[in-house]
Design an enzyme around this catalytic site. Structure first.
Site, PDB file in Angstrom:
ATOM      1  N   LYS A  55       0.838  -1.207   0.000  1.00  0.00           N
ATOM      2  CA  LYS A  55       0.000   0.000   0.000  1.00  0.00           C
ATOM      3  C   LYS A  55       0.871   1.254   0.000  1.00  0.00           C
ATOM      4  CE  LYS A  55      -3.857  -2.390   2.120  1.00  0.00           C
ATOM      5  NZ  LYS A  55      -4.552  -2.825   3.320  1.00  0.00           N
ATOM      6  N   GLN A  99      -4.541  -1.187   9.504  1.00  0.00           N
ATOM      7  CA  GLN A  99      -4.513  -2.524   8.901  1.00  0.00           C
ATOM      8  C   GLN A  99      -5.175  -3.552   9.823  1.00  0.00           C
ATOM      9  OE1 GLN A  99      -3.322  -3.323   5.754  1.00  0.00           O
ATOM     10  NE2 GLN A  99      -4.047  -5.395   6.133  1.00  0.00           N
ATOM     11  N   ASP A 122     -10.714   3.282   4.100  1.00  0.00           N
ATOM     12  CA  ASP A 122     -11.099   1.872   4.017  1.00  0.00           C
ATOM     13  C   ASP A 122     -12.624   1.730   3.984  1.00  0.00           C
ATOM     14  OD1 ASP A 122      -9.615  -0.356   3.640  1.00  0.00           O
ATOM     15  OD2 ASP A 122      -9.133  -0.723   5.742  1.00  0.00           O
TER      16      ASP A 122
END
Ligand code: NDP
Length: 296
Positions: A55, A99, A122
């Site tokens: 990422k 994460q 997200d």
């Protein structure tokens, strides 16, 4: 029956990344704003570290300002929430990603709730989940994997899925539920199946669009698939591969790919299908968040 068309997620993701990179450069030239992405990881899980690395390097390729925060396994809620609070307040950070999974002593829902909805790239904060549920796609951020899977579906059918039956196997907040809402918003007739569903095979055979997000290697068999259907395989499962030598492994999806390819009209491979789309949509969301702050 001809072999299915293989839906190339790498190519679709590369096209999203090219658009994001161009728009980022334009945004910076015209306004001075450089999109900023902060990725937070807690603990030492090697797979999560690999995802975070990917990422970060993609964010840099897109021309973003990218920062990674690696916290030790024993990090407390208070420490993690203090960091999220600082990132919320930092005007150079437009997107914050924590994460998952977090170590078991941390409650992911509680942490995700701390991220400002406008920085929740997200798309997992309840505000963004609620916006998808109510059909507000213009001010919310859509969670990355369903957004990416949806782009692959629309590449095949266009924006309007009227008259098509979609079956999703899996009802997680991360994927199954938002995917169902996106398909519904595009006028598909949607069924969401899960571990308590009766006669899953018969249900799947009714699908024009079959989406598998279960986490069970090659569970979906060829005779579950309607001839000509589009199969989107979200699963990422690591299984033993003795042919690669002792201890060797390989990745497979939730669909028995080789046999399913003989029946489906189109199918995503694993790897190289939905996976690359997730990172591409994360970059897209970060750019969207940066553009929105720039417009105030
Ligand atoms: P979860 O474990 O949160 O959800 C799995 C779902 O599958 C649950 O709803 C569960 O039902 C259902 N399920 C489990 N077993 C069966 C069964 N035998 N029959 C029918 N339904 C079943 O997983 P996620 O949604 O987070 O992820 C699913 C898969 O997608 C995983 O392989 C994951 O690695 C992958 N993934 C891939 C991403 C990508 O970037 N490509 C991103 C995110 C996930 P119930 O609710 O009843 O327990």
């Amino acid at each position: 029956m001809m072999a299915a068309h293989v839906i190339d997620g790498k190519q679709a993701a590369a096209s999203v990344i090219a658009d994001v990179t161009e728009a980022t450069s334009l945004l910076e030239r015209t306004t001075g704003t450089k999109p900023g992405l902060a990725v937070v990881i807690v603990g030492n899980d090697p797979a999560s570290h690999a995802y975070v690395k990917a990422k970060n390097s993609m964010a840099q390729r897109c021309g973003f300002h990218s920062r990674q925060f690696s916290l030790p396994e024993q990090t407390t809620h208070e420490e993690l929430e203090t960091l999220v609070g600082k990132l919320n307040a930092d005007p150079a950070v437009h997107g914050i990603l924590v994460q998952l999974p977090l170590p078991t002593h941390l409650n992911a829902e509680r942490v995700l709730m701390r991220i400002l909805p406008q920085k929740d790239v997200d798309g997992l904060n309840v505000v963004n989940a609620g916006k998808i549920a109510t059909g507000d796609f213009s001010s919310g951020l859509i969670s990355c994997t369903p957004a990416g899977a949806m782009l692959l579906v629309k590449q095949r059918y266009g924006d309007d899925l009227s008259g098509l039956n979609a079956v999703i196997i899996g009802r997680s907040n991360l994927f199954g539920k938002p995917m169902g809402l996106l398909l519904l918003a595009a006028n598909a007739t949607v069924t969401i199946a899960h571990s308590r569903t009766q006669d899953l095979k018969a249900l799947c055979r009714n699908a024009d669009i079959l989406v598998a997000a279960v986490g069970q290697p090659e569970m979906v068999k060829a005779d579950w698939i309607r001839s000509g259907a589009t199969v989107i395989d979200v699963g990422i499962n690591r299984v033993p591969a003795p042919e690669k030598g002792e201890g060797g492994t390989r990745l497979v999806g939730d669909v028995d790919y080789t046999a399913a390819s003989e029946v489906a009209g189109a199918i995503t491979p694993v790897p190289g299908g939905v996976g690359p789309m997730t990172i591409a949509m994360l970059m897209n969301n970060t750019l969207i968040a940066a553009c929105r702050t720039d417009r105030g």
